[in-house]
Design a protein around this motif. Structure first.
Motif, mmCIF file in Angstrom:
data_model
loop_
_atom_site.group_PDB
_atom_site.id
_atom_site.type_symbol
_atom_site.label_atom_id
_atom_site.label_comp_id
_atom_site.label_asym_id
_atom_site.label_seq_id
_atom_site.Cartn_x
_atom_site.Cartn_y
_atom_site.Cartn_z
ATOM 1 N N ALA A 29 0.908 -1.290 -0.091
ATOM 2 C CA ALA A 29 -0.042 0.897 -0.382
ATOM 3 C C ALA A 29 1.018 1.196 0.175
ATOM 4 C CB ALA A 29 -1.201 0.326 1.149
ATOM 5 N N VAL A 30 1.844 1.580 0.884
ATOM 6 C CA VAL A 30 2.813 2.551 0.675
ATOM 7 C C VAL A 30 3.151 2.185 -0.577
ATOM 8 C CG1 VAL A 30 5.061 3.391 2.177
ATOM 9 C CG2 VAL A 30 3.073 2.120 3.469
ATOM 10 N N GLU A 31 3.880 1.783 -1.272
ATOM 11 C CA GLU A 31 4.756 1.403 -2.651
ATOM 12 C C GLU A 31 3.453 1.955 -3.121
ATOM 13 O OE1 GLU A 31 8.147 -2.026 -1.415
ATOM 14 O OE2 GLU A 31 5.813 -2.308 -3.035
ATOM 15 N N SER A 32 2.954 1.182 -3.581
ATOM 16 C CA SER A 32 1.625 2.400 -4.272
ATOM 17 C C SER A 32 1.261 3.741 -4.370
ATOM 18 C CB SER A 32 -0.205 1.443 -4.093
ATOM 19 O OG SER A 32 -0.090 0.005 -4.546
ATOM 20 N N VAL A 33 1.228 4.143 -3.002
ATOM 21 C CA VAL A 33 1.033 5.887 -2.558
ATOM 22 C C VAL A 33 1.729 6.302 -3.289
ATOM 23 C CG1 VAL A 33 0.447 7.134 -1.044
ATOM 24 C CG2 VAL A 33 -1.069 5.766 -0.969
#
Length: 540
Positions: free
Chosen positions: A436-440
Protein backbone atom coordinates in the motif's frame (compact mmCIF):
# COMPACT_ATOMS: atom_id res chain seq x y z
CA UNK A 1 -17.39 33.80 12.48
CA UNK A 2 -17.08 36.51 9.83
CA UNK A 3 -13.74 36.32 8.04
CA UNK A 4 -12.43 37.11 4.60
CA UNK A 5 -9.08 36.66 2.97
CA UNK A 6 -6.78 39.56 2.16
CA UNK A 7 -3.77 39.50 -0.19
CA UNK A 8 -0.46 38.70 1.45
CA UNK A 9 1.90 41.71 1.40
CA UNK A 10 4.82 39.76 -0.08
CA UNK A 11 3.79 36.27 -1.19
CA UNK A 12 2.26 35.58 -4.58
CA UNK A 13 0.33 32.56 -5.77
CA UNK A 14 2.01 30.26 -8.29
CA UNK A 15 0.86 30.15 -11.90
CA UNK A 16 -0.45 26.64 -11.32
CA UNK A 17 -2.42 25.06 -8.47
CA UNK A 18 -1.53 24.46 -4.85
CA UNK A 19 -2.23 20.77 -4.24
CA UNK A 20 -2.50 19.48 -0.66
CA UNK A 21 -1.94 15.72 -0.52
CA UNK A 22 -3.03 13.79 2.57
CA UNK A 23 -1.21 10.45 2.84
CA UNK A 24 -3.74 8.84 5.15
CA UNK A 25 -2.04 6.78 7.86
CA UNK A 26 1.58 7.66 7.02
CA UNK A 27 3.37 8.58 10.23
CA UNK A 28 7.06 8.84 11.08
CA UNK A 29 7.90 5.60 12.88
CA UNK A 30 10.96 4.01 14.41
CA UNK A 31 12.19 2.55 11.15
CA UNK A 32 12.05 -0.99 12.54
CA UNK A 33 10.67 -4.19 11.03
CA UNK A 34 7.10 -3.21 11.97
CA UNK A 35 7.31 0.16 10.25
CA UNK A 36 5.70 -0.50 6.87
CA UNK A 37 6.59 3.00 5.67
CA UNK A 38 10.28 2.40 6.34
CA UNK A 39 10.16 -1.16 5.00
CA UNK A 40 8.61 -0.07 1.69
CA UNK A 41 10.48 1.08 -1.38
CA UNK A 42 9.61 4.79 -1.48
CA UNK A 43 11.79 6.78 -3.87
CA UNK A 44 9.36 9.71 -3.84
CA UNK A 45 9.17 10.00 -0.07
CA UNK A 46 12.92 9.49 0.17
CA UNK A 47 13.49 12.43 -2.17
CA UNK A 48 10.98 14.61 -0.31
CA UNK A 49 12.74 13.95 3.01
CA UNK A 50 15.82 15.63 1.57
CA UNK A 51 14.07 18.92 0.76
CA UNK A 52 14.65 21.98 2.99
CA UNK A 53 10.88 22.13 3.50
CA UNK A 54 10.62 18.72 5.17
CA UNK A 55 9.43 18.71 8.79
CA UNK A 56 7.03 16.83 11.07
CA UNK A 57 3.72 17.70 12.70
CA UNK A 58 1.70 16.59 15.69
CA UNK A 59 -1.43 14.73 14.61
CA UNK A 60 -2.83 13.32 17.86
CA UNK A 61 -3.94 14.30 21.33
CA UNK A 62 -4.51 17.89 22.34
CA UNK A 63 -2.94 19.10 19.08
CA UNK A 64 -6.10 17.96 17.27
CA UNK A 65 -8.61 18.68 20.04
CA UNK A 66 -8.62 15.32 21.78
CA UNK A 67 -8.89 15.12 25.60
CA UNK A 68 -5.27 14.15 26.27
CA UNK A 69 -2.00 13.41 24.50
CA UNK A 70 -2.58 9.72 25.15
CA UNK A 71 -5.42 9.83 22.61
CA UNK A 72 -4.56 8.88 19.04
CA UNK A 73 -5.65 11.06 16.19
CA UNK A 74 -7.99 9.91 13.47
CA UNK A 75 -9.03 10.90 9.98
CA UNK A 76 -12.04 12.91 11.13
CA UNK A 77 -10.32 15.19 13.64
CA UNK A 78 -7.28 15.32 11.37
CA UNK A 79 -9.23 16.67 8.42
CA UNK A 80 -11.16 19.03 10.69
CA UNK A 81 -7.83 20.47 11.83
CA UNK A 82 -6.41 20.62 8.30
CA UNK A 83 -9.45 22.45 6.97
CA UNK A 84 -10.22 24.69 9.94
CA UNK A 85 -6.71 25.95 10.68
CA UNK A 86 -7.44 25.89 14.39
CA UNK A 87 -7.47 23.43 17.29
CA UNK A 88 -11.10 22.68 18.11
CA UNK A 89 -12.52 20.58 20.91
CA UNK A 90 -13.61 17.34 19.26
CA UNK A 91 -16.30 14.75 19.92
CA UNK A 92 -14.48 12.79 22.60
CA UNK A 93 -13.52 15.88 24.53
CA UNK A 94 -16.94 17.48 24.14
CA UNK A 95 -18.71 14.36 25.43
CA UNK A 96 -16.31 13.94 28.33
CA UNK A 97 -16.89 17.53 29.38
CA UNK A 98 -20.67 17.19 28.94
CA UNK A 99 -20.67 14.17 31.27
CA UNK A 100 -18.47 15.98 33.80
CA UNK A 101 -20.75 19.01 33.82
CA UNK A 102 -23.99 17.03 33.57
CA UNK A 103 -24.98 18.86 30.39
CA UNK A 104 -25.39 15.55 28.56
CA UNK A 105 -28.42 14.77 30.74
CA UNK A 106 -30.54 17.51 29.23
CA UNK A 107 -33.83 17.54 27.35
CA UNK A 108 -33.08 14.68 24.94
CA UNK A 109 -31.80 12.40 27.71
CA UNK A 110 -34.88 13.27 29.72
CA UNK A 111 -37.10 12.42 26.76
CA UNK A 112 -35.50 8.98 26.40
CA UNK A 113 -35.79 8.22 30.12
CA UNK A 114 -39.39 9.41 30.35
CA UNK A 115 -40.33 7.33 27.28
CA UNK A 116 -39.17 4.01 28.72
CA UNK A 117 -40.47 4.73 32.21
CA UNK A 118 -43.89 5.25 30.67
CA UNK A 119 -43.79 2.28 28.26
CA UNK A 120 -41.95 -0.30 30.33
CA UNK A 121 -39.66 -1.05 27.35
CA UNK A 122 -35.88 -0.99 27.84
CA UNK A 123 -33.54 1.91 27.27
CA UNK A 124 -31.20 0.60 24.56
CA UNK A 125 -27.58 1.67 24.03
CA UNK A 126 -25.86 0.83 20.73
CA UNK A 127 -22.20 1.57 20.07
CA UNK A 128 -18.56 0.57 19.93
CA UNK A 129 -17.39 -1.08 23.14
CA UNK A 130 -13.80 0.04 23.71
CA UNK A 131 -11.70 2.85 25.10
CA UNK A 132 -10.24 3.73 21.70
CA UNK A 133 -11.79 7.22 22.01
CA UNK A 134 -12.09 7.45 18.22
CA UNK A 135 -15.75 6.48 17.78
CA UNK A 136 -16.70 6.04 21.43
CA UNK A 137 -15.43 5.40 24.93
CA UNK A 138 -16.66 2.73 27.32
CA UNK A 139 -16.41 5.30 30.10
CA UNK A 140 -19.14 7.37 28.45
CA UNK A 141 -21.42 4.33 28.29
CA UNK A 142 -20.80 3.40 31.92
CA UNK A 143 -21.54 6.96 33.07
CA UNK A 144 -24.91 6.90 31.26
CA UNK A 145 -25.75 3.44 32.63
CA UNK A 146 -25.13 4.65 36.14
CA UNK A 147 -27.23 7.76 35.55
CA UNK A 148 -30.06 5.62 34.15
CA UNK A 149 -30.06 3.57 37.34
CA UNK A 150 -30.13 6.69 39.49
CA UNK A 151 -33.10 8.00 37.49
CA UNK A 152 -35.09 4.82 37.97
CA UNK A 153 -34.83 3.19 34.54
CA UNK A 154 -35.89 -0.40 35.15
CA UNK A 155 -34.56 -2.10 32.01
CA UNK A 156 -31.45 -1.41 29.95
CA UNK A 157 -30.06 -3.36 27.01
CA UNK A 158 -26.62 -2.80 25.48
CA UNK A 159 -25.84 -3.74 21.88
CA UNK A 160 -22.07 -4.01 21.96
CA UNK A 161 -20.06 -3.60 18.77
CA UNK A 162 -16.55 -5.02 19.03
CA UNK A 163 -13.59 -2.86 18.11
CA UNK A 164 -10.19 -4.48 17.48
CA UNK A 165 -9.23 -1.55 15.26
CA UNK A 166 -8.68 1.47 17.50
CA UNK A 167 -7.55 -0.92 20.26
CA UNK A 168 -5.67 -4.25 20.13
CA UNK A 169 -7.07 -6.75 17.65
CA UNK A 170 -8.36 -9.19 20.29
CA UNK A 171 -9.23 -7.02 23.26
CA UNK A 172 -13.02 -7.49 23.35
CA UNK A 173 -13.18 -9.76 26.38
CA UNK A 174 -11.71 -7.30 28.94
CA UNK A 175 -14.17 -4.65 27.75
CA UNK A 176 -17.07 -7.11 27.92
CA UNK A 177 -16.03 -8.19 31.42
CA UNK A 178 -15.81 -4.57 32.56
CA UNK A 179 -19.25 -3.81 31.17
CA UNK A 180 -20.79 -6.99 32.59
CA UNK A 181 -19.48 -6.11 36.05
CA UNK A 182 -21.23 -2.74 35.85
CA UNK A 183 -24.46 -4.30 34.57
CA UNK A 184 -24.48 -6.86 37.39
CA UNK A 185 -23.85 -4.14 39.96
CA UNK A 186 -26.69 -2.02 38.59
CA UNK A 187 -29.13 -4.93 38.28
CA UNK A 188 -30.46 -4.52 41.81
CA UNK A 189 -33.69 -3.26 43.36
CA UNK A 190 -35.73 -4.66 40.48
CA UNK A 191 -33.50 -3.32 37.69
CA UNK A 192 -32.59 -5.56 34.76
CA UNK A 193 -29.50 -4.40 32.82
CA UNK A 194 -28.00 -6.75 30.21
CA UNK A 195 -26.04 -7.06 26.97
CA UNK A 196 -28.45 -7.98 24.17
CA UNK A 197 -26.44 -8.34 20.96
CA UNK A 198 -23.18 -7.51 19.27
CA UNK A 199 -20.70 -8.22 16.51
CA UNK A 200 -17.53 -6.91 14.89
CA UNK A 201 -17.62 -3.31 13.75
CA UNK A 202 -16.49 -4.02 10.19
CA UNK A 203 -19.27 -6.50 9.45
CA UNK A 204 -22.07 -5.40 11.80
CA UNK A 205 -23.80 -1.99 11.90
CA UNK A 206 -20.87 0.39 11.39
CA UNK A 207 -20.71 0.83 7.62
CA UNK A 208 -19.82 4.28 6.28
CA UNK A 209 -20.35 6.29 3.10
CA UNK A 210 -22.95 3.71 2.00
CA UNK A 211 -20.20 1.30 1.00
CA UNK A 212 -22.20 -1.79 2.07
CA UNK A 213 -25.69 -1.46 3.54
CA UNK A 214 -25.66 -5.20 4.28
CA UNK A 215 -23.44 -4.36 7.26
CA UNK A 216 -26.19 -2.16 8.69
CA UNK A 217 -28.83 -4.75 7.88
CA UNK A 218 -26.92 -7.38 9.89
CA UNK A 219 -26.94 -5.02 12.83
CA UNK A 220 -30.63 -4.26 12.38
CA UNK A 221 -31.42 -7.97 12.40
CA UNK A 222 -29.41 -8.55 15.59
CA UNK A 223 -30.20 -5.38 17.56
CA UNK A 224 -33.80 -4.73 16.52
CA UNK A 225 -35.21 -8.10 15.50
CA UNK A 226 -33.16 -10.35 17.76
CA UNK A 227 -32.23 -12.46 14.74
CA UNK A 228 -28.87 -14.17 14.67
CA UNK A 229 -26.86 -16.92 16.25
CA UNK A 230 -27.76 -17.18 19.93
CA UNK A 231 -25.44 -17.37 22.90
CA UNK A 232 -25.89 -17.30 26.65
CA UNK A 233 -23.55 -14.33 27.14
CA UNK A 234 -21.36 -11.96 25.18
CA UNK A 235 -18.22 -13.59 26.61
CA UNK A 236 -19.42 -16.99 25.47
CA UNK A 237 -20.15 -15.60 22.01
CA UNK A 238 -16.70 -14.10 21.59
CA UNK A 239 -14.84 -17.11 22.94
CA UNK A 240 -16.70 -19.52 20.64
CA UNK A 241 -16.43 -17.25 17.60
CA UNK A 242 -12.69 -16.76 18.17
CA UNK A 243 -12.24 -20.52 18.18
CA UNK A 244 -14.49 -21.25 15.22
CA UNK A 245 -13.53 -18.41 12.89
CA UNK A 246 -10.00 -17.38 13.85
CA UNK A 247 -11.10 -13.79 13.23
CA UNK A 248 -10.18 -10.72 15.24
CA UNK A 249 -12.76 -8.56 17.01
CA UNK A 250 -13.54 -6.17 14.16
CA UNK A 251 -14.60 -9.01 11.84
CA UNK A 252 -16.57 -11.27 14.20
CA UNK A 253 -20.09 -12.08 12.97
CA UNK A 254 -23.25 -10.82 14.65
CA UNK A 255 -24.52 -12.54 17.77
CA UNK A 256 -27.66 -12.37 19.88
CA UNK A 257 -27.88 -13.01 23.62
CA UNK A 258 -30.81 -15.24 24.57
CA UNK A 259 -32.18 -17.02 27.64
CA UNK A 260 -34.77 -19.75 27.98
CA UNK A 261 -37.50 -17.38 26.79
CA UNK A 262 -35.65 -16.11 23.72
CA UNK A 263 -33.58 -13.04 22.74
CA UNK A 264 -33.20 -10.77 25.74
CA UNK A 265 -33.28 -7.41 24.00
CA UNK A 266 -34.95 -6.87 20.62
CA UNK A 267 -35.88 -3.21 20.10
CA UNK A 268 -39.65 -2.73 20.01
CA UNK A 269 -42.09 0.14 19.70
CA UNK A 270 -42.13 2.22 22.88
CA UNK A 271 -38.40 1.82 23.55
CA UNK A 272 -35.73 4.50 23.55
CA UNK A 273 -32.42 4.08 21.73
CA UNK A 274 -29.20 5.98 22.31
CA UNK A 275 -26.42 5.54 19.76
CA UNK A 276 -23.43 6.32 21.96
CA UNK A 277 -20.79 6.68 19.22
CA UNK A 278 -19.74 10.31 18.97
CA UNK A 279 -18.04 10.08 15.58
CA UNK A 280 -20.38 10.51 12.66
CA UNK A 281 -19.14 8.58 9.67
CA UNK A 282 -20.01 5.08 10.93
CA UNK A 283 -23.13 6.21 12.80
CA UNK A 284 -25.05 7.94 10.01
CA UNK A 285 -26.47 4.88 8.26
CA UNK A 286 -27.94 3.29 11.38
CA UNK A 287 -29.32 6.72 12.26
CA UNK A 288 -31.08 6.85 8.89
CA UNK A 289 -32.57 3.40 9.44
CA UNK A 290 -34.11 4.59 12.70
CA UNK A 291 -35.18 8.07 11.58
CA UNK A 292 -36.25 7.99 7.93
CA UNK A 293 -39.96 7.54 7.36
CA UNK A 294 -39.40 6.08 3.89
CA UNK A 295 -36.36 3.84 3.80
CA UNK A 296 -35.29 1.54 0.95
CA UNK A 297 -31.70 0.51 1.68
CA UNK A 298 -32.81 -2.85 3.04
CA UNK A 299 -36.09 -4.44 4.11
CA UNK A 300 -36.42 -2.52 7.35
CA UNK A 301 -40.19 -2.60 7.52
CA UNK A 302 -42.29 0.27 8.95
CA UNK A 303 -40.44 2.89 10.92
CA UNK A 304 -40.13 1.92 14.58
CA UNK A 305 -42.00 4.08 17.05
CA UNK A 306 -39.04 4.62 19.36
CA UNK A 307 -37.32 7.62 20.88
CA UNK A 308 -33.93 7.80 19.13
CA UNK A 309 -30.98 10.02 20.04
CA UNK A 310 -27.39 10.15 18.89
CA UNK A 311 -24.49 11.01 21.14
CA UNK A 312 -24.05 14.08 18.93
CA UNK A 313 -25.35 15.30 15.58
CA UNK A 314 -23.49 13.34 12.94
CA UNK A 315 -24.34 15.51 9.92
CA UNK A 316 -25.24 19.15 10.40
CA UNK A 317 -26.36 19.67 6.81
CA UNK A 318 -28.71 16.69 6.84
CA UNK A 319 -29.59 17.33 10.50
CA UNK A 320 -29.04 13.70 11.42
CA UNK A 321 -29.97 12.67 13.96
CA UNK A 322 -32.72 15.14 14.68
CA UNK A 323 -32.17 14.62 18.42
CA UNK A 324 -28.81 14.27 20.16
CA UNK A 325 -27.26 14.52 23.61
CA UNK A 326 -24.20 16.70 22.96
CA UNK A 327 -23.95 19.54 20.43
CA UNK A 328 -21.15 18.98 17.86
CA UNK A 329 -18.31 21.48 17.47
CA UNK A 330 -19.41 24.55 15.56
CA UNK A 331 -16.76 25.10 12.86
CA UNK A 332 -17.08 28.13 10.64
CA UNK A 333 -14.52 30.07 8.66
CA UNK A 334 -12.78 26.97 7.29
CA UNK A 335 -10.15 27.33 4.58
CA UNK A 336 -12.60 25.99 2.01
CA UNK A 337 -15.19 28.58 2.98
CA UNK A 338 -12.66 31.43 2.86
CA UNK A 339 -11.25 30.37 -0.51
CA UNK A 340 -14.77 30.11 -1.92
CA UNK A 341 -15.44 33.63 -0.71
CA UNK A 342 -12.24 34.80 -2.38
CA UNK A 343 -13.29 33.28 -5.70
CA UNK A 344 -10.66 30.52 -5.77
CA UNK A 345 -11.69 27.37 -7.65
CA UNK A 346 -11.29 24.25 -5.54
CA UNK A 347 -11.17 20.51 -6.18
CA UNK A 348 -11.60 17.77 -3.57
CA UNK A 349 -10.98 14.17 -4.58
CA UNK A 350 -10.60 10.76 -2.95
CA UNK A 351 -12.04 7.30 -3.13
CA UNK A 352 -15.17 6.37 -1.24
CA UNK A 353 -13.42 5.39 1.99
CA UNK A 354 -12.10 8.93 2.52
CA UNK A 355 -14.34 11.03 0.29
CA UNK A 356 -16.21 12.41 3.30
CA UNK A 357 -12.93 13.46 4.85
CA UNK A 358 -11.84 15.78 2.02
CA UNK A 359 -15.37 17.18 1.82
CA UNK A 360 -17.51 16.99 4.98
CA UNK A 361 -14.78 16.96 7.64
CA UNK A 362 -12.46 19.34 5.79
CA UNK A 363 -15.35 21.79 5.51
CA UNK A 364 -16.02 21.81 9.25
CA UNK A 365 -18.70 19.09 9.21
CA UNK A 366 -20.53 20.40 6.18
CA UNK A 367 -21.39 18.14 3.23
CA UNK A 368 -22.20 20.64 0.50
CA UNK A 369 -19.86 23.02 -1.33
CA UNK A 370 -19.79 26.64 -0.21
CA UNK A 371 -19.85 27.76 -3.83
CA UNK A 372 -20.98 25.02 -6.26
CA UNK A 373 -19.81 27.15 -9.20
CA UNK A 374 -16.22 27.15 -7.96
CA UNK A 375 -15.95 23.81 -6.15
CA UNK A 376 -15.84 20.33 -7.63
CA UNK A 377 -16.05 17.18 -5.46
CA UNK A 378 -15.02 13.88 -7.06
CA UNK A 379 -15.58 10.46 -5.48
CA UNK A 380 -13.77 7.49 -7.00
CA UNK A 381 -15.70 4.33 -5.99
CA UNK A 382 -13.72 2.08 -3.66
CA UNK A 383 -13.22 -1.66 -4.10
CA UNK A 384 -15.08 -4.00 -1.79
CA UNK A 385 -13.40 -6.08 0.93
CA UNK A 386 -11.08 -7.75 1.64
CA UNK A 387 -8.94 -4.66 1.12
CA UNK A 388 -5.66 -6.42 1.87
CA UNK A 389 -6.11 -8.36 -1.38
CA UNK A 390 -5.92 -5.05 -3.29
CA UNK A 391 -3.55 -2.83 -1.31
CA UNK A 392 -3.15 -0.46 -4.27
CA UNK A 393 -6.86 0.33 -3.86
CA UNK A 394 -7.88 3.20 -6.18
CA UNK A 395 -4.74 5.31 -5.88
CA UNK A 396 -3.94 5.12 -9.60
CA UNK A 397 -7.49 6.04 -10.63
CA UNK A 398 -7.48 9.00 -8.23
CA UNK A 399 -4.17 10.19 -9.66
CA UNK A 400 -5.34 9.80 -13.27
CA UNK A 401 -8.53 11.73 -12.65
CA UNK A 402 -6.81 14.45 -10.63
CA UNK A 403 -4.15 15.07 -13.29
CA UNK A 404 -6.88 15.26 -15.94
CA UNK A 405 -8.84 17.76 -13.83
CA UNK A 406 -5.79 20.01 -13.47
CA UNK A 407 -6.21 20.75 -17.18
CA UNK A 408 -9.96 20.40 -17.60
CA UNK A 409 -11.08 22.28 -14.47
CA UNK A 410 -7.92 24.28 -13.64
CA UNK A 411 -8.48 24.49 -9.88
CA UNK A 412 -6.52 26.97 -7.82
CA UNK A 413 -6.48 24.71 -4.76
CA UNK A 414 -6.76 20.92 -4.58
CA UNK A 415 -7.10 18.56 -1.65
CA UNK A 416 -6.66 14.83 -2.23
CA UNK A 417 -6.58 11.88 0.15
CA UNK A 418 -4.83 8.59 -0.59
CA UNK A 419 -6.54 6.12 1.77
CA UNK A 420 -4.31 3.07 1.28
CA UNK A 421 -1.88 3.24 4.18
CA UNK A 422 -4.63 3.75 6.74
CA UNK A 423 -7.19 1.30 5.39
CA UNK A 424 -4.67 -1.49 4.75
CA UNK A 425 -2.81 -0.70 7.97
CA UNK A 426 -6.03 -1.41 9.86
CA UNK A 427 -6.00 -4.99 8.55
CA UNK A 428 -2.78 -5.75 10.43
CA UNK A 429 -1.27 -7.32 7.30
CA UNK A 430 2.32 -6.05 7.17
CA UNK A 431 3.11 -7.33 3.67
CA UNK A 432 -0.06 -5.82 2.22
CA UNK A 433 0.58 -2.53 4.02
CA UNK A 434 4.09 -2.32 2.55
CA UNK A 435 2.52 -2.69 -0.90
CA UNK A 436 0.00 0.00 0.00
CA UNK A 437 2.81 2.40 0.90
CA UNK A 438 4.63 1.63 -2.33
CA UNK A 439 1.48 2.15 -4.39
CA UNK A 440 0.89 5.56 -2.83
CA UNK A 441 4.54 6.54 -3.25
CA UNK A 442 4.37 5.72 -6.96
CA UNK A 443 1.23 7.81 -7.44
CA UNK A 444 2.62 10.65 -5.35
CA UNK A 445 5.65 10.84 -7.63
CA UNK A 446 3.39 11.09 -10.69
CA UNK A 447 1.26 13.76 -9.09
CA UNK A 448 4.17 15.94 -7.94
CA UNK A 449 5.63 15.88 -11.45
CA UNK A 450 2.27 16.77 -12.99
CA UNK A 451 1.91 19.72 -10.62
CA UNK A 452 5.50 20.84 -11.34
CA UNK A 453 4.90 20.83 -15.08
CA UNK A 454 1.83 23.00 -14.53
CA UNK A 455 3.90 25.43 -12.42
CA UNK A 456 2.16 24.57 -9.18
CA UNK A 457 3.13 23.64 -5.63
CA UNK A 458 2.52 20.33 -3.85
CA UNK A 459 2.05 20.20 -0.08
CA UNK A 460 2.35 16.67 1.31
CA UNK A 461 1.24 15.66 4.79
CA UNK A 462 -0.81 13.02 6.63
CA UNK A 463 -3.78 13.09 8.97
CA UNK A 464 -2.37 10.58 11.48
CA UNK A 465 -0.05 7.59 11.67
CA UNK A 466 -0.92 3.91 11.18
CA UNK A 467 1.26 2.06 8.67
CA UNK A 468 4.31 3.28 10.56
CA UNK A 469 3.56 1.04 13.57
CA UNK A 470 2.21 -2.40 12.72
CA UNK A 471 3.23 -4.14 15.96
CA UNK A 472 3.14 -3.42 19.70
CA UNK A 473 5.58 -4.88 22.19
CA UNK A 474 3.67 -6.69 24.94
CA UNK A 475 4.76 -6.83 28.56
CA UNK A 476 5.84 -10.46 28.09
CA UNK A 477 8.30 -9.40 25.40
CA UNK A 478 6.26 -10.75 22.48
CA UNK A 479 5.05 -8.65 19.56
CA UNK A 480 1.35 -8.19 18.95
CA UNK A 481 -0.21 -7.07 15.67
CA UNK A 482 -1.40 -3.48 15.88
CA UNK A 483 -4.45 -2.47 13.86
CA UNK A 484 -4.98 0.98 15.35
CA UNK A 485 -3.49 4.39 14.63
CA UNK A 486 -0.12 5.39 16.02
CA UNK A 487 0.80 8.38 18.19
CA UNK A 488 3.68 9.28 15.89
CA UNK A 489 4.22 12.63 14.24
CA UNK A 490 3.42 12.92 10.55
CA UNK A 491 5.42 14.44 7.70
CA UNK A 492 4.95 17.83 6.10
CA UNK A 493 6.91 18.79 3.01
CA UNK A 494 6.39 21.38 0.29
CA UNK A 495 7.60 20.65 -3.24
CA UNK A 496 8.10 23.86 -5.20
CA UNK A 497 10.50 23.61 -8.13
CA UNK A 498 10.78 27.40 -8.31
CA UNK A 499 12.63 27.45 -5.01
CA UNK A 500 16.33 26.77 -4.50
CA UNK A 501 16.61 23.23 -3.18
CA UNK A 502 13.14 22.30 -4.43
CA UNK A 503 11.09 23.80 -1.62
CA UNK A 504 10.79 26.75 0.77
CA UNK A 505 12.43 26.89 4.16
CA UNK A 506 10.10 26.26 7.09
CA UNK A 507 10.24 27.52 10.65
CA UNK A 508 7.96 25.18 12.61
CA UNK A 509 7.72 25.47 16.40
CA UNK A 510 7.85 22.20 18.39
CA UNK A 511 4.08 22.46 18.87
CA UNK A 512 3.38 22.59 15.12
CA UNK A 513 0.46 20.40 14.17
CA UNK A 514 -2.10 19.74 11.46
CA UNK A 515 -3.91 22.98 12.23
CA UNK A 516 -0.88 24.94 10.96
CA UNK A 517 -1.30 23.53 7.44
CA UNK A 518 -4.22 25.79 6.47
CA UNK A 519 -2.30 29.01 7.04
CA UNK A 520 0.67 27.55 5.22
CA UNK A 521 -1.47 26.73 2.18
CA UNK A 522 -3.18 30.13 2.27
CA UNK A 523 0.19 31.91 2.21
CA UNK A 524 1.32 29.74 -0.70
CA UNK A 525 -1.87 30.87 -2.46
CA UNK A 526 -0.94 34.51 -1.85
CA UNK A 527 -3.30 35.24 1.06
CA UNK A 528 -2.75 36.45 4.59
CA UNK A 529 -4.21 33.86 6.99
CA UNK A 530 -6.85 35.03 9.47
CA UNK A 531 -5.52 36.03 12.88
CA UNK A 532 -7.56 33.26 14.51
CA UNK A 533 -5.72 30.59 12.50
CA UNK A 534 -2.65 28.80 13.73
CA UNK A 535 0.44 30.35 12.17
CA UNK A 536 1.91 29.48 8.80
CA UNK A 537 5.04 27.33 8.92
CA UNK A 538 6.78 29.22 6.12
CA UNK A 539 9.93 31.01 7.25
CA UNK A 540 9.64 34.79 7.12
Amino acid sequence: MSMRLLPHPTRRAPEGPVVCVVLDGVGIGRGDFGDAVAQARTPTLDRLRGLPSFTSLLAHGTAVGMPSDADMGNSEVGHNALGAGRILDQGAKLVTEAIRSGAIYGAEWRRCVDTVKASGEPLHFIGLLSDGNVHSHIGHLIAMLERAAIEGVAKVRVHALLDGRDVPARSALPFIDKLEAVLVRLSQDGRDYRIASGGGRMVVTMDRYEADWRIVERGWDAHVRGLGRRFGSAREAVEILYKETGLDDQNLPAFVIADEVGPVGPIRDGAAVILFNFRGDRALELTRAFEEEYFDKFARGPKLRVEFAGMTQYDGDLRLPSRFLVAPPAISGTMGELLAGAGVTQLAISETHKFGHVTYFWNGNRSEPFDPQRERYIEVPSDGPPLEHRPWMRAAEITDRLIAELDAYKPGFVRVNYANCDMIGHTGDLAATILAVESVDLCLGRLIEAVRVRKGITVVTADHGNADQMFDLRTDGAYQVRTSHSLNRVPLVIADSRMHGGGPELAPPPSAGLSNVASTCLELLGFSPPESYRASLLAR
